[in-house]
Design an enzyme around this catalytic site. Structure first.
Site, PDB file in Angstrom:
ATOM      1  N   ARG A  26       1.058  -1.227   0.053  1.00  0.00           N
ATOM      2  CA  ARG A  26       0.013   0.029   0.021  1.00  0.00           C
ATOM      3  C   ARG A  26       0.974   1.198  -0.108  1.00  0.00           C
ATOM      4  O   ARG A  26       1.922   1.281   0.543  1.00  0.00           O
ATOM      5  CB  ARG A  26      -0.887   0.016   1.357  1.00  0.00           C
ATOM      6  N   GLU A  63      -3.399   8.180  -5.522  1.00  0.00           N
ATOM      7  CA  GLU A  63      -3.694   7.468  -6.573  1.00  0.00           C
ATOM      8  C   GLU A  63      -4.621   8.026  -7.321  1.00  0.00           C
ATOM      9  O   GLU A  63      -5.554   8.344  -6.604  1.00  0.00           O
ATOM     10  CB  GLU A  63      -3.616   5.808  -6.512  1.00  0.00           C
ATOM     11  N   HIS A 116      -0.483   0.513  -9.852  1.00  0.00           N
ATOM     12  CA  HIS A 116      -1.225  -0.294  -9.150  1.00  0.00           C
ATOM     13  C   HIS A 116      -1.756  -1.559  -9.570  1.00  0.00           C
ATOM     14  O   HIS A 116      -2.983  -1.958 -10.047  1.00  0.00           O
ATOM     15  CB  HIS A 116      -2.358   0.428  -8.476  1.00  0.00           C
TER      16      HIS A 116
HETATM   17  N1  LIG Z   1      -0.802  -3.816  -5.199  1.00  0.00           N
HETATM   18  C1  LIG Z   1      -1.857  -4.514  -5.395  1.00  0.00           C
HETATM   19  O1  LIG Z   1      -2.663  -4.348  -6.103  1.00  0.00           O
HETATM   20  C2  LIG Z   1      -2.295  -5.386  -3.993  1.00  0.00           C
HETATM   21  C3  LIG Z   1      -2.651  -6.429  -4.124  1.00  0.00           C
HETATM   22  C4  LIG Z   1      -2.975  -7.469  -3.060  1.00  0.00           C
HETATM   23  C5  LIG Z   1      -2.847  -7.104  -1.724  1.00  0.00           C
HETATM   24  N2  LIG Z   1      -2.190  -5.731  -1.848  1.00  0.00           N
HETATM   25  C6  LIG Z   1      -1.746  -5.319  -0.334  1.00  0.00           C
HETATM   26  O2  LIG Z   1      -0.712  -6.296   0.323  1.00  0.00           O
HETATM   27  C7  LIG Z   1      -0.726  -6.267   1.662  1.00  0.00           C
HETATM   28  C8  LIG Z   1      -0.592  -7.568   2.282  1.00  0.00           C
HETATM   29  O3  LIG Z   1      -1.843  -8.390   2.000  1.00  0.00           O
HETATM   30  P1  LIG Z   1      -1.687  -9.783   2.564  1.00  0.00           P
HETATM   31  O4  LIG Z   1      -2.935 -10.390   2.213  1.00  0.00           O
HETATM   32  O5  LIG Z   1      -0.500 -10.516   2.663  1.00  0.00           O
HETATM   33  O6  LIG Z   1      -2.067  -9.414   4.192  1.00  0.00           O
HETATM   34  P2  LIG Z   1      -1.872 -10.297   5.532  1.00  0.00           P
HETATM   35  O7  LIG Z   1      -2.769  -9.651   6.479  1.00  0.00           O
HETATM   36  O8  LIG Z   1      -2.052 -11.725   5.418  1.00  0.00           O
HETATM   37  O9  LIG Z   1      -0.398  -9.895   6.108  1.00  0.00           O
HETATM   38  C9  LIG Z   1       0.040  -8.709   6.610  1.00  0.00           C
HETATM   39  C10 LIG Z   1       1.339  -9.077   7.546  1.00  0.00           C
HETATM   40  O10 LIG Z   1       1.743  -8.009   7.996  1.00  0.00           O
HETATM   41  C11 LIG Z   1       1.958  -8.219   9.416  1.00  0.00           C
HETATM   42  N3  LIG Z   1       2.347  -6.942  10.170  1.00  0.00           N
HETATM   43  C12 LIG Z   1       1.375  -5.988  10.831  1.00  0.00           C
HETATM   44  N4  LIG Z   1       2.091  -4.797  11.302  1.00  0.00           N
HETATM   45  C13 LIG Z   1       3.230  -5.252  10.845  1.00  0.00           C
HETATM   46  C14 LIG Z   1       4.407  -4.212  11.202  1.00  0.00           C
HETATM   47  N5  LIG Z   1       4.336  -3.086  11.796  1.00  0.00           N
HETATM   48  N6  LIG Z   1       5.527  -4.706  10.772  1.00  0.00           N
HETATM   49  C15 LIG Z   1       5.676  -5.992  10.002  1.00  0.00           C
HETATM   50  N7  LIG Z   1       4.642  -6.740   9.799  1.00  0.00           N
HETATM   51  C16 LIG Z   1       3.416  -6.290  10.212  1.00  0.00           C
HETATM   52  C17 LIG Z   1       0.841  -8.915   9.874  1.00  0.00           C
HETATM   53  O11 LIG Z   1       1.297  -9.766  11.089  1.00  0.00           O
HETATM   54  C18 LIG Z   1       0.668  -9.972   8.717  1.00  0.00           C
HETATM   55  O12 LIG Z   1       1.473 -11.162   8.785  1.00  0.00           O
HETATM   56  C19 LIG Z   1      -2.211  -5.493   1.866  1.00  0.00           C
HETATM   57  O13 LIG Z   1      -1.814  -4.283   2.135  1.00  0.00           O
HETATM   58  C20 LIG Z   1      -2.890  -5.408   0.679  1.00  0.00           C
HETATM   59  O14 LIG Z   1      -3.735  -4.441   0.717  1.00  0.00           O
HETATM   60  C21 LIG Z   1      -1.797  -5.002  -2.817  1.00  0.00           C
END
Ligand SMILES: NC(=O)c1ccc[n+]([C@@H]2O[C@H](COP(=O)([O-])OP(=O)(O)OC[C@H]3O[C@@H](n4cnc5c(N)ncnc54)[C@H](O)[C@@H]3O)[C@@H](O)[C@H]2O)c1
Length: 314
Positions: free
Chosen positions: A231, A260, A278
């Site tokens: 993000r 964005e 994105h």
């Molecule tokens: N670019 C895109 O088009 C796209 C597509 C899909 C998902 N995403 C984004 O990817 C990100 C990850 O998604 P996900 O499904 O893997 O989420 P998820 O919830 O499975 O994983 C997130 C991880 O981050 C950890 N976390 C939380 N706070 C933290 C911190 N301060 N330091 C380190 N780790 C921490 C959590 O414990 C968790 O394991 C999300 O923000 C999602 O919106 C972006």
């Protein structure tokens, strides 16, 4: 029979599911906020992707809303607290695009390691610059994964196949979980110092906004390259642009931005920073999966049944 307003393009297979269940699917693309406010009146469901801001005003205008569905992962563009106060369920499709996001992360890791976008631009401008674009290998390098959740773990698995060593920072998982992808769990500062590449896979929360800033970047090796397909706002854009310009780190590849569309981002036009608009979830497979999942979740909510991917309770 209920009316479901769909304000962005959703996979037809998902919409057909709702139609087959007897609902009226009202697809209205490209509406202004005012037009959307009018269209949502009387609708029981609203389905959006990421462009529609489901704010308090829109939720108030949708006085018959039972459910808001976000066809994708996360609900950043929905005012969930306000929805809850109005008894509107908010649902998303958390698993639909994780593979696509992980694959895009690998694409960006490789693209910046081998200067693919820069070399492409040079050659299509009729410049044959072989020595200008020498890259680095991934094999044997240390990849720091910040956020070892669903997508972070998939990236770690793929990076292992490229012969990378994995270190990770995630305060909410155990070493046992990290060991499933052969990751050594370490503090953020140590990860900044040790990594050759870093990839971010965090949710955007008050705790993670601006997490990667000038102070942390100052700890990195000058050869560090950072990928962010999570993000915008988690990396301070001005600090990152300054670090790459100054040679504090070698480069970055960024898919997500503070604001964005990101037409004014300080990251644009910096040598060594690769950008995509994105595109993490932009695959045929992810869009199909998100459309079907969100339609299933909305249908359950409209029937008053338990909804597995609800993010609030009403
Ligand atoms: N670019 C895109 O088009 C796209 C597509 C899909 C998902 N995403 C984004 O990817 C990100 C990850 O998604 P996900 O499904 O893997 O989420 P998820 O919830 O499975 O994983 C997130 C991880 O981050 C950890 N976390 C939380 N706070 C933290 C911190 N301060 N330091 C380190 N780790 C921490 C959590 O414990 C968790 O394991 C999300 O923000 C999602 O919106 C972006």
């Amino acid at each position: 029979m209920k009316r479901v307003l769909v304000s962005e393009t959703i996979a037809e297979a998902g919409l057909n599911l709702l139609r087959a269940a007897g609902h009226v699917v009202d697809v209205r693309l490209g509406l202004s906020p005012d037009e959307l406010g009018e269209a949502v009146g009387g609708a029981a469901g609203l389905i959006v992707r990421s462009a529609t801001k489901v704010d308090a005003a829109l939720l108030n205008a949708g006085s018959d809303l039972i459910v808001v569905g976000r066809a994708g992962v996360g609900v950043d563009n929905v005012d969930v607290a306000h929805a809850t106060s109005r008894n509107v369920l908010v649902v998303n499709a958390p698993l639909s695009n994780v593979t696509s996001a992980a694959e895009h992360s690998m694409a960006l890791l490789l693209a910046q390691a081998r200067n693919v976008p820069q070399a492409h631009a040079a050659l299509t401008a009729r410049r044959w610059e072989r020595s200008a674009w020498q890259g680095v290998e991934l094999a044997g390098k240390t990849l720091g994964v910040i956020g070892l959740g669903r997508i972070g773990s998939l990236v770690a698995e793929r990076a292992l196949a490229f012969g990378m060593k994995i270190v990770a920072h995630d305060p909410y998982i155990s070493q046992e979980v990290a060991s499933r992808v052969h990751a050594e769990l370490i503090a953020l500062e140590e990860l900044m110092r040790r990594s050759d590449f870093i990839t971010l896979h965090l949710l955007k929360t008050p705790e993670t906004i601006g997490l990667i800033n000038a102070d942390l970047l100052a700890l990195a090796k000058p050869s560090l390259r950072i990928v962010n397909v999570s993000r915008g706002g988690i990396i301070d854009e001005a600090d990152l642009a300054a670090a790459v310009r100054a040679g504090t780190i070698a480069g970055a590849a960024i898919d997500v931005f503070d604001v964005e569309p990101a037409l004014d981002s300080p990251l644009l036009g910096v040598d060594g920073i690769v950008v995509t608009p994105h595109l993490g979830a932009s695959t045929a497979e992810a869009q199909q999966a998100a459309g079907i999942t969100i339609a299933e979740q909305v249908q359950l909510a409209l029937n008053g049944e338990a909804v597995p991917f609800a993010v609030n309770q009403t």
